[in-house]
Design a protein around this motif. Sequence first.
Motif, PDB file in Angstrom:
ATOM      1  N   ARG A  36       0.663  -1.267  -0.152  1.00  0.00           N
ATOM      2  CA  ARG A  36       0.032  -0.015   0.088  1.00  0.00           C
ATOM      3  C   ARG A  36       1.095   1.254  -0.026  1.00  0.00           C
ATOM      4  NH1 ARG A  36      -5.424  -0.791   4.137  1.00  0.00           N
ATOM      5  NH2 ARG A  36      -5.733  -3.071   3.261  1.00  0.00           N
ATOM      6  N   LYS A  37       1.739   1.272   0.822  1.00  0.00           N
ATOM      7  CA  LYS A  37       2.711   2.361   1.015  1.00  0.00           C
ATOM      8  C   LYS A  37       3.495   2.740  -0.359  1.00  0.00           C
ATOM      9  CE  LYS A  37       3.040   4.459   4.142  1.00  0.00           C
ATOM     10  NZ  LYS A  37       2.346   5.747   4.642  1.00  0.00           N
ATOM     11  N   CYS A  85       2.493   1.871  -3.407  1.00  0.00           N
ATOM     12  CA  CYS A  85       1.555   2.505  -4.194  1.00  0.00           C
ATOM     13  C   CYS A  85       1.252   3.792  -3.985  1.00  0.00           C
ATOM     14  CB  CYS A  85       0.091   1.570  -4.238  1.00  0.00           C
ATOM     15  SG  CYS A  85      -0.182   0.019  -4.918  1.00  0.00           S
ATOM     16  N   GLU A  86       0.967   4.381  -2.973  1.00  0.00           N
ATOM     17  CA  GLU A  86       0.854   5.550  -2.480  1.00  0.00           C
ATOM     18  C   GLU A  86       2.003   6.427  -2.917  1.00  0.00           C
ATOM     19  OE1 GLU A  86       0.146   8.167   1.815  1.00  0.00           O
ATOM     20  OE2 GLU A  86       0.420   5.954   1.931  1.00  0.00           O
ATOM     21  N   THR A  87       3.030   6.078  -2.558  1.00  0.00           N
ATOM     22  CA  THR A  87       4.481   6.787  -2.861  1.00  0.00           C
ATOM     23  C   THR A  87       4.715   6.836  -4.316  1.00  0.00           C
ATOM     24  OG1 THR A  87       5.500   5.864  -0.838  1.00  0.00           O
ATOM     25  CG2 THR A  87       6.776   7.038  -2.619  1.00  0.00           C
ATOM     26  N   ALA A  93       2.307   9.449  -5.939  1.00  0.00           N
ATOM     27  CA  ALA A  93       2.813  10.907  -5.471  1.00  0.00           C
ATOM     28  C   ALA A  93       4.052  11.317  -6.423  1.00  0.00           C
ATOM     29  CB  ALA A  93       3.183  10.989  -3.859  1.00  0.00           C
ATOM     30  N   PRO A 149      -8.568   5.870   0.622  1.00  0.00           N
ATOM     31  CA  PRO A 149      -7.830   6.961   0.996  1.00  0.00           C
ATOM     32  C   PRO A 149      -7.710   7.816  -0.458  1.00  0.00           C
ATOM     33  CG  PRO A 149      -6.669   4.932   1.823  1.00  0.00           C
ATOM     34  CD  PRO A 149      -8.016   4.605   1.042  1.00  0.00           C
ATOM     35  N   TRP A 153      -5.245   8.810  -2.067  1.00  0.00           N
ATOM     36  CA  TRP A 153      -4.087   8.544  -3.131  1.00  0.00           C
ATOM     37  C   TRP A 153      -4.579   7.085  -3.770  1.00  0.00           C
ATOM     38  CZ3 TRP A 153      -2.551   3.554  -2.320  1.00  0.00           C
ATOM     39  CH2 TRP A 153      -2.683   2.958  -0.941  1.00  0.00           C
ATOM     40  N   ALA A 154      -5.647   6.398  -3.036  1.00  0.00           N
ATOM     41  CA  ALA A 154      -5.853   5.083  -3.493  1.00  0.00           C
ATOM     42  C   ALA A 154      -6.903   5.134  -4.575  1.00  0.00           C
ATOM     43  CB  ALA A 154      -6.574   4.193  -2.454  1.00  0.00           C
ATOM     44  N   SER A 172       7.755   3.914   5.048  1.00  0.00           N
ATOM     45  CA  SER A 172       7.655   5.083   4.102  1.00  0.00           C
ATOM     46  C   SER A 172       9.249   5.064   3.457  1.00  0.00           C
ATOM     47  CB  SER A 172       7.331   6.268   4.878  1.00  0.00           C
ATOM     48  OG  SER A 172       6.005   6.420   5.385  1.00  0.00           O
TER      49      SER A 172
END
Length: 271
Positions: A18-19, A21-23, A26, A47, A49-50, A236
């Motif tokens: 998940r992290k 994908c989020e990063t 971004a 979320p 970002w998702a 992160s």
Amino acid sequence: MTTVKRLLVCGGTGFLGRKICETAVAHGWEVTSLSRSGPNAFKGPLPSWAENVKFERFDIMQASPSDVRPWVDSADAVVYSLGILLESNFYKTFVSSSNPFEGASKVVQKWNRNPLKHGIEDEVTYENMNRDLAIKVANEASKSDGVKPFVYISAAGGFPLIPRAYFKTKEQAEMAIGQMPSLRAIFLRPGFMFDPSRPMSMYMALGLKTVGSVNSLLGGNAPLISYKALKPITTSVVAAAAVQALADETVSGVIDRESLVKLATEASRSA
């Protein structure tokens, strides 16, 4: 990054996935996640970002190589973040709890359930999850045109109670993937990972840091546990390092903890 690149994350609904994908979102990537749960992995609203990630329900374990091929062909880069720390899935129940007492209670409840009702997760082994599936995905990725970056989430250091097979299968996957043509293979070797979204992981990371402090006072000779394992790292940092490694064509091979931190720092400058 002048053009939008497409990233495929195998296990994009998991703890680290998940992290990543989020990063990646971004940093301007077009992201697709493959997992058995798909978007149902999220409880409640997605979320923000998702909403920019394509969460596809796809069982890599049951899929044939020909089923995997279209997914890797449609991506410019691939991350394999699937893996298990213990072959029993009780540890996931424990780590996902908000505190040690709740975790212990949930594990006991799960232990007492009817074994015949155990799902497919109870049949997962180090060999198929940490090694064989990764090799299957990487092999199909290596058949694509050009040189494709492929990140494999490996492991570093020894940890008490974690079977040797966990590390051995990671090493075997690295060796096989590293020999595949047309892949820029990148092996991230973080120690214990923690994330604020998993309070239990924070407790465990604090415990490791405490042991590390005591170990330093004793001259660095803590038994049964490696120095690398005594330095927890946040998801992160690992995610940022993964995304930066994909974008930087000079990065390949094994990435240890120190290099992970450096890559994450570079990623923060380019975000």
